[in-house]
Enzyme design. Structure first.
Site, PDB file in Angstrom:
ATOM      1  N   ARG A 119       0.959  -1.283   0.051  1.00 53.15           N
ATOM      2  CA  ARG A 119       0.157  -0.174   0.048  1.00 53.15           C
ATOM      3  C   ARG A 119       0.956   1.185  -0.038  1.00 53.15           C
ATOM      4  O   ARG A 119       0.958   1.942  -1.306  1.00 53.15           O
ATOM      5  CB  ARG A 119      -0.892  -0.017   0.988  1.00 53.15           C
ATOM      6  CG  ARG A 119      -1.895   1.166   1.175  1.00 53.15           C
ATOM      7  CD  ARG A 119      -1.601   2.450   1.450  1.00 53.15           C
ATOM      8  NE  ARG A 119      -1.365   2.419   2.873  1.00 53.15           N
ATOM      9  CZ  ARG A 119      -0.775   3.811   3.320  1.00 53.15           C
ATOM     10  NH1 ARG A 119      -0.907   4.821   2.483  1.00 53.15           N
ATOM     11  NH2 ARG A 119      -0.267   3.831   4.249  1.00 53.15           N
ATOM     12  N   ASP A 120       1.516   1.508   1.179  1.00 56.10           N
ATOM     13  CA  ASP A 120       2.159   2.848   1.308  1.00 56.10           C
ATOM     14  C   ASP A 120       3.505   2.491   0.308  1.00 56.10           C
ATOM     15  O   ASP A 120       3.898   3.724  -0.275  1.00 56.10           O
ATOM     16  CB  ASP A 120       2.749   2.913   2.829  1.00 56.10           C
ATOM     17  CG  ASP A 120       3.372   4.311   2.956  1.00 56.10           C
ATOM     18  OD1 ASP A 120       2.893   5.355   2.047  1.00 56.10           O
ATOM     19  OD2 ASP A 120       4.014   4.433   3.965  1.00 56.10           O
ATOM     20  N   HIS A 126       7.050   4.707  12.010  1.00 53.50           N
ATOM     21  CA  HIS A 126       6.941   4.419  10.663  1.00 53.50           C
ATOM     22  C   HIS A 126       7.781   5.715   9.985  1.00 53.50           C
ATOM     23  O   HIS A 126       7.555   6.730   9.905  1.00 53.50           O
ATOM     24  CB  HIS A 126       5.506   4.944  10.450  1.00 53.50           C
ATOM     25  CG  HIS A 126       5.179   4.890   8.926  1.00 53.50           C
ATOM     26  ND1 HIS A 126       4.514   3.868   8.238  1.00 53.50           N
ATOM     27  CD2 HIS A 126       5.400   5.553   7.963  1.00 53.50           C
ATOM     28  CE1 HIS A 126       4.196   4.138   7.146  1.00 53.50           C
ATOM     29  NE2 HIS A 126       5.024   4.981   6.505  1.00 53.50           N
ATOM     30  N   HIS A 157      10.472   7.122   7.146  1.00 55.48           N
ATOM     31  CA  HIS A 157      11.016   7.035   5.609  1.00 55.48           C
ATOM     32  C   HIS A 157      12.385   7.511   5.626  1.00 55.48           C
ATOM     33  O   HIS A 157      12.795   7.842   6.686  1.00 55.48           O
ATOM     34  CB  HIS A 157      10.176   8.251   4.873  1.00 55.48           C
ATOM     35  CG  HIS A 157       8.735   7.693   4.580  1.00 55.48           C
ATOM     36  ND1 HIS A 157       8.257   7.708   3.370  1.00 55.48           N
ATOM     37  CD2 HIS A 157       7.575   7.558   5.324  1.00 55.48           C
ATOM     38  CE1 HIS A 157       7.047   7.420   3.160  1.00 55.48           C
ATOM     39  NE2 HIS A 157       6.690   7.148   4.483  1.00 55.48           N
ATOM     40  N   CYS A 199       5.488   9.731  -0.581  1.00 56.57           N
ATOM     41  CA  CYS A 199       3.938  10.094  -0.385  1.00 56.57           C
ATOM     42  C   CYS A 199       3.985  11.181  -1.405  1.00 56.57           C
ATOM     43  O   CYS A 199       4.530  12.110  -1.361  1.00 56.57           O
ATOM     44  CB  CYS A 199       4.288  10.664   0.905  1.00 56.57           C
ATOM     45  SG  CYS A 199       2.474  11.630   1.371  1.00 56.57           S
ATOM     46  N   ASN A 248       9.837   4.156   2.303  1.00 56.73           N
ATOM     47  CA  ASN A 248       9.975   3.835   3.571  1.00 56.73           C
ATOM     48  C   ASN A 248      11.237   3.016   3.973  1.00 56.73           C
ATOM     49  O   ASN A 248      11.966   2.457   3.132  1.00 56.73           O
ATOM     50  CB  ASN A 248       8.747   2.703   4.179  1.00 56.73           C
ATOM     51  CG  ASN A 248       7.514   3.595   3.838  1.00 56.73           C
ATOM     52  OD1 ASN A 248       7.035   4.114   4.829  1.00 56.73           O
ATOM     53  ND2 ASN A 248       6.921   3.358   2.519  1.00 56.73           N
TER      54      ASN A 248
END
Length: 324
Positions: free
Chosen positions: A24-25, A224, A226, A257, A266
């Site tokens: 997803r991300d 989380h 990056h 993003c 990430n």
């Protein structure tokens, strides 16, 4: 390379939960259209390589995030493995309606186990991302979370831009603290704190966490990070040292993003697993198999694998092969 299972002098190793956000991300910022079968292939390979929590997609409008189109097809086509949790991102009530319709259509074998909701620590980022302020975002999410809980669906929360915001600069950590508390109070079982811009370092991560922990239990928080400045692994380890026990990672360092210009992917799952070797911590996942998964998806996306560990493993394999 291995993910050792040994005991420290103080006793058993501390388990770390890895949330694999690559499907997803990791994919949401790719420029090319990704066929559903490639997404399914990624999710299935991750599960077989030992990933135990996988963020499989998002029920967001494809108008805003085209790469998340077809999530319903993806989650109903993947091989749902026992012992693995599959979650999807839900931005609003319309997204939740899609999830509930999907679950109603598959009562005997639900394709997903939980949902995630998201907000931000700054109004500027929230408006850029969802066209509403943080306060309005939280009001909207409260309805989503309550409706999901009423249906017996667990909910995870995200807070974006916990270190710096691409639109308003350095973030007030008290805002991160308070937004996190609101998400937990409304019923999220865990809140993931996102360094969306990837500008954090171990010092700023520890400073942020010290403020957030003034009002929130550490066992209900996740990190989380990056890797824009190459600090993803270091920041993950700083979070663990502060008591965090859940880390979001992305296979091959996929990510970025669309609302954070310049932010890279990430922190790579492979890099975090390697960092945990021979440490006080342990995490699920077969590192060698995950390296293969990272190269598989990178090749299909036509992009470089961003995991330093994966590149080192491939180089080692090539040396060993040359000796045969």
């Amino acid at each position: 390379m291995r993910n050792c299972a040994y005991s420290t002098a103080a006793g058993e190793r501390i388990p770390v939960r890895i949330v694999e956000v690559g499907p997803r991300d990791g994919l949401q910022n790719e420029k090319t259209v990704i066929p559903p079968e490639v997404k399914v292939g990624l999710i299935d390979r991750l599960g077989r390589a030992g990933s135990r929590v996988i963020e499989a997609g998002s029920f967001v409008s494809p108008k805003w995030v085209p790469q998340m189109a077809g999530t319903a097809e993806v989650v109903t086509s993947m091989d749902k493995l026992p012992g693995t949790t599959y979650q999807v991102l839900v931005p609003n009530e319309k997204g939740l309606e899609s999830v509930l319709s999907l679950l109603a259509a598959h009562p005997d074998k639900p394709p997903i186990d939980e949902i995630a909701v998201f907000t931000a620590a700054t109004d500027a980022f929230s408006i850029a991302n969802t066209n509403v302020t943080v306060a309005d975002s939280l009001k909207r999410l409260a309805r989503v979370v309550q409706s999901a809980l009423d249906k017996g669906i667990r909910v995870r929360g995200y807070v974006s831009v916990v270190i710096t915001c691409p639109y308003s600069g350095k973030v007030d950590y008290k805002r991160v603290r308070d937004v996190t508390k609101e998400l937990l109070d409304m019923g999220c079982y865990e809140v993931s704190l996102g360094d969306t811009t990837g500008t954090g370092n171990p010092t700023s991560v520890r400073e942020m966490l010290s403020v957030v922990l003034e009002a929130n239990p550490v066992e209900r928080l996740a990190g989380h990070f990056h890797d824009t400045f190459g600090m993803g692994v270091a920041n993950s380890m700083a979070a663990l040292s502060a008591g965090i026990r859940t880390l979001d990672c992305s296979i091959g360092g996929l990510g970025g993003c669309p609302y954070s210009p310049g932010a890279t992917g990430n922190v790579a799952t492979e890099d975090v697993l390697y960092a945990l070797q021979d440490s006080a911590y342990s995490a699920p996942g077969d590192l060698e198999a995950l390296v293969d998964v990272g190269f598989w998806i990178s090749e299909r996306l036509g992009r470089d694998n961003s995991s330093r560990v994966a590149k080192a493993v491939r180089a080692r394999r090539e040396r060993e092969k040359a000796k045969l």
